[in-house]
Write a protein that holds these residues in place. Sequence first.
Motif, PDB file in Angstrom:
ATOM      1  N   GLN A  25       0.640  -1.004  -0.064  1.00  0.00           N
ATOM      2  CA  GLN A  25       0.039  -0.006   0.179  1.00  0.00           C
ATOM      3  C   GLN A  25       0.821   1.453   0.009  1.00  0.00           C
ATOM      4  O   GLN A  25       1.992   1.205   0.210  1.00  0.00           O
ATOM      5  N   ARG A  26       0.318   2.460  -0.165  1.00  0.00           N
ATOM      6  CA  ARG A  26       1.101   3.716  -0.353  1.00  0.00           C
ATOM      7  C   ARG A  26       0.995   4.156   1.112  1.00  0.00           C
ATOM      8  O   ARG A  26       2.013   5.081   1.071  1.00  0.00           O
ATOM      9  N   SER A  27       0.236   4.086   1.870  1.00  0.00           N
ATOM     10  CA  SER A  27       0.105   4.545   3.318  1.00  0.00           C
ATOM     11  C   SER A  27       1.171   4.196   4.364  1.00  0.00           C
ATOM     12  O   SER A  27       1.187   2.958   4.234  1.00  0.00           O
ATOM     13  N   LEU A  28       1.876   4.865   4.920  1.00  0.00           N
ATOM     14  CA  LEU A  28       2.881   4.626   5.776  1.00  0.00           C
ATOM     15  C   LEU A  28       2.506   4.087   6.900  1.00  0.00           C
ATOM     16  O   LEU A  28       3.072   2.901   7.382  1.00  0.00           O
ATOM     17  N   MET A  29       1.276   4.255   7.448  1.00  0.00           N
ATOM     18  CA  MET A  29       0.727   3.225   8.377  1.00  0.00           C
ATOM     19  C   MET A  29       0.196   1.995   8.149  1.00  0.00           C
ATOM     20  O   MET A  29       0.368   1.239   8.961  1.00  0.00           O
ATOM     21  N   ARG A  96       7.072  12.115  10.752  1.00  0.00           N
ATOM     22  CA  ARG A  96       7.885  13.253   9.964  1.00  0.00           C
ATOM     23  C   ARG A  96       7.130  13.821   8.371  1.00  0.00           C
ATOM     24  O   ARG A  96       7.035  14.534   8.180  1.00  0.00           O
ATOM     25  N   SER A  97       6.695  12.676   7.740  1.00  0.00           N
ATOM     26  CA  SER A  97       6.010  12.729   6.611  1.00  0.00           C
ATOM     27  C   SER A  97       4.424  13.587   6.876  1.00  0.00           C
ATOM     28  O   SER A  97       4.077  14.434   6.196  1.00  0.00           O
ATOM     29  N   TRP A  98       4.030  13.249   8.098  1.00  0.00           N
ATOM     30  CA  TRP A  98       2.626  14.014   8.500  1.00  0.00           C
ATOM     31  C   TRP A  98       3.165  15.305   8.767  1.00  0.00           C
ATOM     32  O   TRP A  98       2.341  16.318   8.379  1.00  0.00           O
ATOM     33  N   VAL A  99       4.199  15.701   9.348  1.00  0.00           N
ATOM     34  CA  VAL A  99       4.371  17.050   9.815  1.00  0.00           C
ATOM     35  C   VAL A  99       4.953  18.078   8.556  1.00  0.00           C
ATOM     36  O   VAL A  99       4.477  19.030   8.469  1.00  0.00           O
ATOM     37  N   LEU A 100       5.604  17.466   7.712  1.00  0.00           N
ATOM     38  CA  LEU A 100       5.926  18.133   6.562  1.00  0.00           C
ATOM     39  C   LEU A 100       4.940  18.161   5.403  1.00  0.00           C
ATOM     40  O   LEU A 100       4.702  19.201   4.827  1.00  0.00           O
ATOM     41  N   THR A 101       4.311  17.116   5.176  1.00  0.00           N
ATOM     42  CA  THR A 101       3.192  17.120   4.008  1.00  0.00           C
ATOM     43  C   THR A 101       1.749  17.012   4.457  1.00  0.00           C
ATOM     44  O   THR A 101       0.890  17.359   3.521  1.00  0.00           O
ATOM     45  N   GLY A 102       1.342  16.686   5.667  1.00  0.00           N
ATOM     46  CA  GLY A 102       0.017  16.750   6.298  1.00  0.00           C
ATOM     47  C   GLY A 102      -0.820  15.339   5.779  1.00  0.00           C
ATOM     48  O   GLY A 102      -1.709  15.190   6.041  1.00  0.00           O
ATOM     49  N   HIS A 103      -0.033  14.416   5.130  1.00  0.00           N
ATOM     50  CA  HIS A 103      -0.596  12.999   5.100  1.00  0.00           C
ATOM     51  C   HIS A 103       0.737  12.185   5.175  1.00  0.00           C
ATOM     52  O   HIS A 103       1.842  12.533   5.215  1.00  0.00           O
ATOM     53  N   GLN A 107       4.379   9.435  -2.176  1.00  0.00           N
ATOM     54  CA  GLN A 107       4.340   9.792  -3.595  1.00  0.00           C
ATOM     55  C   GLN A 107       5.392   9.215  -4.659  1.00  0.00           C
ATOM     56  O   GLN A 107       6.222   8.846  -4.372  1.00  0.00           O
ATOM     57  N   ASP A 108       4.649   9.234  -5.695  1.00  0.00           N
ATOM     58  CA  ASP A 108       5.754   8.757  -6.882  1.00  0.00           C
ATOM     59  C   ASP A 108       6.835   9.893  -7.230  1.00  0.00           C
ATOM     60  O   ASP A 108       6.418  11.101  -6.997  1.00  0.00           O
ATOM     61  N   ASP A 109       7.879   9.568  -7.564  1.00  0.00           N
ATOM     62  CA  ASP A 109       8.922  10.470  -7.932  1.00  0.00           C
ATOM     63  C   ASP A 109       8.759  10.685  -9.380  1.00  0.00           C
ATOM     64  O   ASP A 109       8.804   9.791 -10.203  1.00  0.00           O
ATOM     65  N   LEU A 110       8.631  12.001  -9.508  1.00  0.00           N
ATOM     66  CA  LEU A 110       8.388  12.451 -11.021  1.00  0.00           C
ATOM     67  C   LEU A 110       9.653  12.190 -11.886  1.00  0.00           C
ATOM     68  O   LEU A 110       9.713  11.911 -13.265  1.00  0.00           O
ATOM     69  N   GLU A 111      10.807  12.338 -11.402  1.00  0.00           N
ATOM     70  CA  GLU A 111      12.121  12.316 -12.172  1.00  0.00           C
ATOM     71  C   GLU A 111      12.126  10.843 -12.401  1.00  0.00           C
ATOM     72  O   GLU A 111      12.460  10.525 -13.658  1.00  0.00           O
ATOM     73  N   ASP A 112      11.720  10.060 -11.653  1.00  0.00           N
ATOM     74  CA  ASP A 112      11.785   8.381 -12.041  1.00  0.00           C
ATOM     75  C   ASP A 112      11.098   7.915 -13.254  1.00  0.00           C
ATOM     76  O   ASP A 112      11.355   7.217 -13.976  1.00  0.00           O
ATOM     77  N   ARG A 113       9.853   8.667 -13.186  1.00  0.00           N
ATOM     78  CA  ARG A 113       8.997   8.694 -14.116  1.00  0.00           C
ATOM     79  C   ARG A 113       9.529   8.996 -15.516  1.00  0.00           C
ATOM     80  O   ARG A 113       9.475   8.443 -16.663  1.00  0.00           O
ATOM     81  N   ARG A 114      10.038  10.112 -15.574  1.00  0.00           N
ATOM     82  CA  ARG A 114      10.626  10.775 -16.777  1.00  0.00           C
ATOM     83  C   ARG A 114      11.755   9.773 -17.208  1.00  0.00           C
ATOM     84  O   ARG A 114      11.590   9.777 -18.457  1.00  0.00           O
ATOM     85  N   ASP A 137       8.021  18.805 -10.347  1.00  0.00           N
ATOM     86  CA  ASP A 137       8.838  18.751  -9.001  1.00  0.00           C
ATOM     87  C   ASP A 137       9.677  19.804  -8.954  1.00  0.00           C
ATOM     88  O   ASP A 137      10.569  19.720  -9.804  1.00  0.00           O
ATOM     89  N   PRO A 138       9.597  20.434  -7.784  1.00  0.00           N
ATOM     90  CA  PRO A 138      10.360  21.737  -7.760  1.00  0.00           C
ATOM     91  C   PRO A 138      11.922  21.246  -7.653  1.00  0.00           C
ATOM     92  O   PRO A 138      12.750  22.246  -8.099  1.00  0.00           O
TER      93      PRO A 138
END
Length: 155
Positions: A25-29, A96-103, A107-114, A137-138
Motif C-alpha cells: 500500500q501507499r500509506s505509511l501506516m 515526519r511525513s505527516w509534519v512535512l506534508t500533512g499526510h 508519492q511517486d517520484d516524477l524524475e523516475d517517471r521521466r 517537481d520543484p
Amino acid sequence: MTTINIAMAVVLAVLYSVGFYLLLQRSLMRILIGIVVLGHGANLLLQLAGGPPARAPVLGTALPEEFADPLPQALALTAIVITFALTTYLLALGYRSWVLTGHDEVQDDLEDRRIAEAERPDGSMEEDTEGADDGEDPGSAAASNEPAEAAESAR
C-alpha cells in the motif's frame, strides 16, 4: 517427527498474505501495520518450527531426547527485536511525513517517471494512458531554468 496442523498453517498463510498486502500500500501506516503483522507471522513460524513444549535443556534434569530446542526461541527473540526496530523507524518516518506534508502517503517520484519514459524503446507496447503530469517537481531539472538539452548532456 512432529507435523504442523492445518489450522496453524492457515493462520500463518493469512498472517503472511495480509502482511504482504499491507506492505504494497501507499500509506505509511498501512506499511507499518504490515511490518508488524509479518513480524507476528515470523514469530509464530519460528515457534512452530521449535516443536511442541519440552523440558528445559539442562543436563541432569531429563534425558537429552526430552530437551526443547533453544534455537527457535532465540531466533524468535531476535525477530521481535528487529520488528520493534522497524516499527519505531516507520513510526518516526510516518510522523515526519505527516509534519512535512500533512499526510502519510508515499508519492511517486516524477524524475523516475521521466527516466522510465525516456528509456522506453520505440514501438513499445506500453502506452502512456495517464497523460502528462501537470505538476512539476520543484527539485527536478525540468522545473529549473536550464534547458532540457543541457540537462540531458550533463548525464
